[in-house]
Design a protein around this motif. Structure first.
Motif, PDB file in Angstrom:
ATOM      1  N   GLN A 183      -5.619  -3.496  -3.596  1.00  0.00           N
ATOM      2  CA  GLN A 183      -4.264  -3.105  -3.982  1.00  0.00           C
ATOM      3  C   GLN A 183      -3.434  -4.304  -4.451  1.00  0.00           C
ATOM      4  O   GLN A 183      -2.751  -4.233  -5.473  1.00  0.00           O
ATOM      5  CB  GLN A 183      -3.550  -2.406  -2.823  1.00  0.00           C
ATOM      6  CG  GLN A 183      -4.072  -1.013  -2.552  1.00  0.00           C
ATOM      7  CD  GLN A 183      -3.066  -0.196  -1.785  1.00  0.00           C
ATOM      8  OE1 GLN A 183      -1.961   0.028  -2.257  1.00  0.00           O
ATOM      9  NE2 GLN A 183      -3.444   0.243  -0.599  1.00  0.00           N
ATOM     10  N   THR A 209       4.475  -4.119  -3.449  1.00  0.00           N
ATOM     11  CA  THR A 209       5.736  -3.907  -4.163  1.00  0.00           C
ATOM     12  C   THR A 209       6.807  -4.878  -3.669  1.00  0.00           C
ATOM     13  O   THR A 209       7.505  -5.515  -4.472  1.00  0.00           O
ATOM     14  CB  THR A 209       6.210  -2.452  -3.993  1.00  0.00           C
ATOM     15  OG1 THR A 209       5.190  -1.580  -4.518  1.00  0.00           O
ATOM     16  CG2 THR A 209       7.521  -2.201  -4.708  1.00  0.00           C
ATOM     17  N   LYS A 262       0.384  -0.606  -0.580  1.00  0.00           N
ATOM     18  CA  LYS A 262       1.219  -0.431  -1.781  1.00  0.00           C
ATOM     19  C   LYS A 262       2.626  -0.971  -1.544  1.00  0.00           C
ATOM     20  O   LYS A 262       3.184  -1.680  -2.389  1.00  0.00           O
ATOM     21  CB  LYS A 262       1.262   1.045  -2.167  1.00  0.00           C
ATOM     22  CG  LYS A 262       2.048   1.312  -3.433  1.00  0.00           C
ATOM     23  CD  LYS A 262       2.015   2.764  -3.829  1.00  0.00           C
ATOM     24  CE  LYS A 262       2.809   2.976  -5.108  1.00  0.00           C
ATOM     25  NZ  LYS A 262       2.835   4.369  -5.519  1.00  0.00           N
TER      26      LYS A 262
END
Length: 192
Positions: free
Chosen positions: A65, A39, A35
């Motif tokens: 992801q 990001t 994650k």
């Protein structure tokens, strides 16, 4: 590795890496690593990555992801895809706290590892916090004590940099322009 010791080693590594323009993060789990990487890469405008799958990326389900964040993931044919990849993600074997240096240790001279870490503008290196060692001497001792000495050992300290005879510094000439290191606290199945 004791928690206080790992925190101290991480802080030393981070300070050294940031001194040479690297970025450093620490997460608890493999899923958090995926994650975080997604990001950070989205913030940098990355649209595709060359992912050399390792234990952390498989357990953290990086492919799903990153894909869910609209980042195209390429996991093979690295000779063809890395020249156009916006970033490369690899798992490295060790970190050296005193230097802010990563160590790639493989049984053979893994061409895919080197392509995904040097032929891309952004290299994201994933490393287990438990493999963070205090010094170069201890790292060499650790490598020497492995059941089989690796056929390839490479050291990465920050983004690629070089300077000319007039001392003009240039970043990213012989490798990645940016280095992002993500330490993962969750214990893995083994080292190197």
């Amino acid at each position: 590795m004791a928690n206080a010791r790992s925190a101290e080693l991480y802080e030393r590594f981070k300070a050294k890496l940031e001194a040479v323009s690297g970025e450093c993060y620490r997460v608890q789990t493999e899923k958090e690593a995926g994650k975080l990487i997604g990001t950070v890469l989205k913030q940098k405008g990355v649209q595709n990555v060359a992912l050399l799958e390792g234990e952390v990326s498989r357990k953290g389900n990086f492919i799903q992801q990153l894909t869910s964040m609209d980042i195209k993931v390429m996991c093979d044919h690295f000779r063809e895809v890395t020249p156009d990849a916006h970033a490369g993600i690899t798992q490295v074997s060790y970190g050296i706290a005193e230097l802010g240096t990563l160590v790639q240790a493989d049984e053979d001279a893994n061409v895919d590892q080197r392509l995904c870490s040097t032929l891309v503008p952004i290299h994201v290196a994933v490393v287990r916090t438990s493999t963070l060692l205090p010094s170069l001497a201890e790292t060499m001792s650790t490598i020497h004590s492995l059941p089989k000495i690796p056929g390839f050992v490479g050291f990465i300290t920050g983004p690629s940099r070089t300077s000319d005879i007039e001392r003009v510094l240039t970043i990213g000439v012989h490798g990645a322009k940016q280095l992002i290191v993500v330490f993962v606290d969750e214990q893995g199945e083994g080292v190197a």
